[in-house]
Structure formats: structure tokens, C-alpha cells
Motif scaffolding. Structure first.
Motif, short mmCIF file in Angstrom:
data_model
loop_
_atom_site.label_atom_id
_atom_site.label_comp_id
_atom_site.label_asym_id
_atom_site.label_seq_id
_atom_site.Cartn_x
_atom_site.Cartn_y
_atom_site.Cartn_z
N THR A 1 0.83 -1.21 0.00
CA THR A 1 0.00 0.00 0.00
C THR A 1 0.86 1.26 0.00
O THR A 1 1.92 1.29 0.63
CB THR A 1 -0.89 0.01 1.27
N VAL A 2 0.36 2.30 -0.68
CA VAL A 2 0.97 3.63 -0.64
C VAL A 2 -0.13 4.63 -0.32
O VAL A 2 -1.23 4.54 -0.88
CB VAL A 2 1.63 4.00 -1.99
N SER A 3 0.16 5.57 0.59
CA SER A 3 -0.77 6.67 0.89
C SER A 3 -0.02 7.99 0.77
O SER A 3 1.14 8.08 1.20
CB SER A 3 -1.34 6.55 2.30
N ILE A 4 -0.70 8.99 0.19
CA ILE A 4 -0.10 10.31 -0.02
C ILE A 4 -1.01 11.37 0.59
O ILE A 4 -2.22 11.37 0.34
CB ILE A 4 0.11 10.59 -1.52
N ASP A 5 -0.43 12.28 1.38
CA ASP A 5 -1.15 13.43 1.92
C ASP A 5 -0.94 14.60 0.97
O ASP A 5 0.21 14.96 0.65
CB ASP A 5 -0.64 13.79 3.31
#
Length: 162
Positions: free
Chosen positions: A84-88
């Protein structure tokens, strides 16, 4: 007569609220409009109820996954066995991409359209890229971050019944 005192934080908040909308792109193509949606957003009435908190986009295993917008990588790793990758993003939205083998690390700055990873083998029955968006605790339809697709109707040829 009333006197108003405007402080620097007030001016800063007013500027941020009046700032233009943040631009996003389809993380499977880099286009400003969506394409290849294979499973739609289905927001549950309550966060704990079943639903689909994102969209699934057509993409082949091993293909590049792009940052849908510029921001800071909040997470790059594995969640419950799924890469998984999450970006703010600066507008307060967090986008999440699964299953994606990250090519970036938490804390990295990414630009809209830059490669953030490669699509991994599906970990659910749904193939392709699972793309989600959230502001605070509120799930958003990620497609709402993109430009609307323009639909143009053409007249039918004379004598052709529709």
C-alpha cells in the motif's frame, strides 16, 4: 461604528480558503479524466458498514502507478498483507493506492503524475488498481477529484430511428 482587527492567521486562513482547487490525475493513466473504472465507489452509510471506499481502475500487474496529485508520502508498506501507498495532499485529502509495490518511502515529496510504484498481483477478487481518497474521517469518491468527462452527442443520420 465597528472596528475589525484582522490578524495574520485570519488573512492566511482566508487565502487558503480562496486558493484555487487542487489538481488531480487518474493514477493509472495520468489523464485529468477517469478511464477504465472496473468497480465504482460505494460509500457505506456508516464507516463500519460494508461498502467500497474507493474505485478500482483497469491496470495490468507490473504497470506504473502514478501519484494522483503532488504531496508527501504518508505511508509506503504493507497493510494486512497488501502492499500500500498513501499520499497526503496540500488540500487535506489523503489518497491511497493498493496493491502497489512502492518505489518511494514515507516522507518523500512526490509530484502529480510521478511514478510511486508498480501494480502488484491482486489480493482480492478485483483486478487492477484500488484507488481511495479521504478527508479526515470522510471517504470521498476519488473520481470526484478529477475533471468531469465531456460527453458530446451527435445528431443521428436522417431517417435512422433511435
Amino acid at each position: 461604528m465597528r472596528t475589525f482587527i484582522i490578524t495574520v492567521p485570519t488573512v492566511l486562513v482566508a487565502f487558503l480558503v480562496a486558493a484555487p482547487a487542487f489538481a488531480y490525475v487518474d493514477p493509472s493513466t495520468g489523464a485529468s479524466t477517469a478511464s477504465g473504472v472496473i468497480r465504482a465507489f460505494d460509500k457505506p452509510a456508516q464507516n463500519w458498514l460494508p461498502g467500497h471506499r474507493g474505485v478500482d481502475l483497469r491496470l495490468s500487474v507490473g504497470s506504473d502507478v502514478l501519484a494522483s496529485g503532488s504531496g508527501v508520502v504518508a505511508f509506503a508498506g504493507t497493510v494486512a498483507g497488501t502492499p500500500t501507498v498513501s499520499i497526503d495532499h496540500p488540500d487535506g485529502v489523503r489518497t491511497t493506492y493498493q496493491p502497489v509495490h512502492p518505489l518511494i518511502s514515507a516522507g518523500d515529496l512526490v509530484k502529480e503524475g510521478s511514478v510511486i510504484g508498480r501494480l502488484a498481483h491482486p489480493t482480492t477478487q478485483w483486478p487492477g488498481l484500488q484507488w481511495g481518497a479521504k478527508r479526515g474521517e470522510d471517504y470521498l469518491n476519488p473520481l470526484s477529484l478529477l475533471d468531469a468527462t465531456t460527453i458530446r452527442l451527435k445528431p443521428s443520420p436522417a431517417g435512422v430511428a433511435l
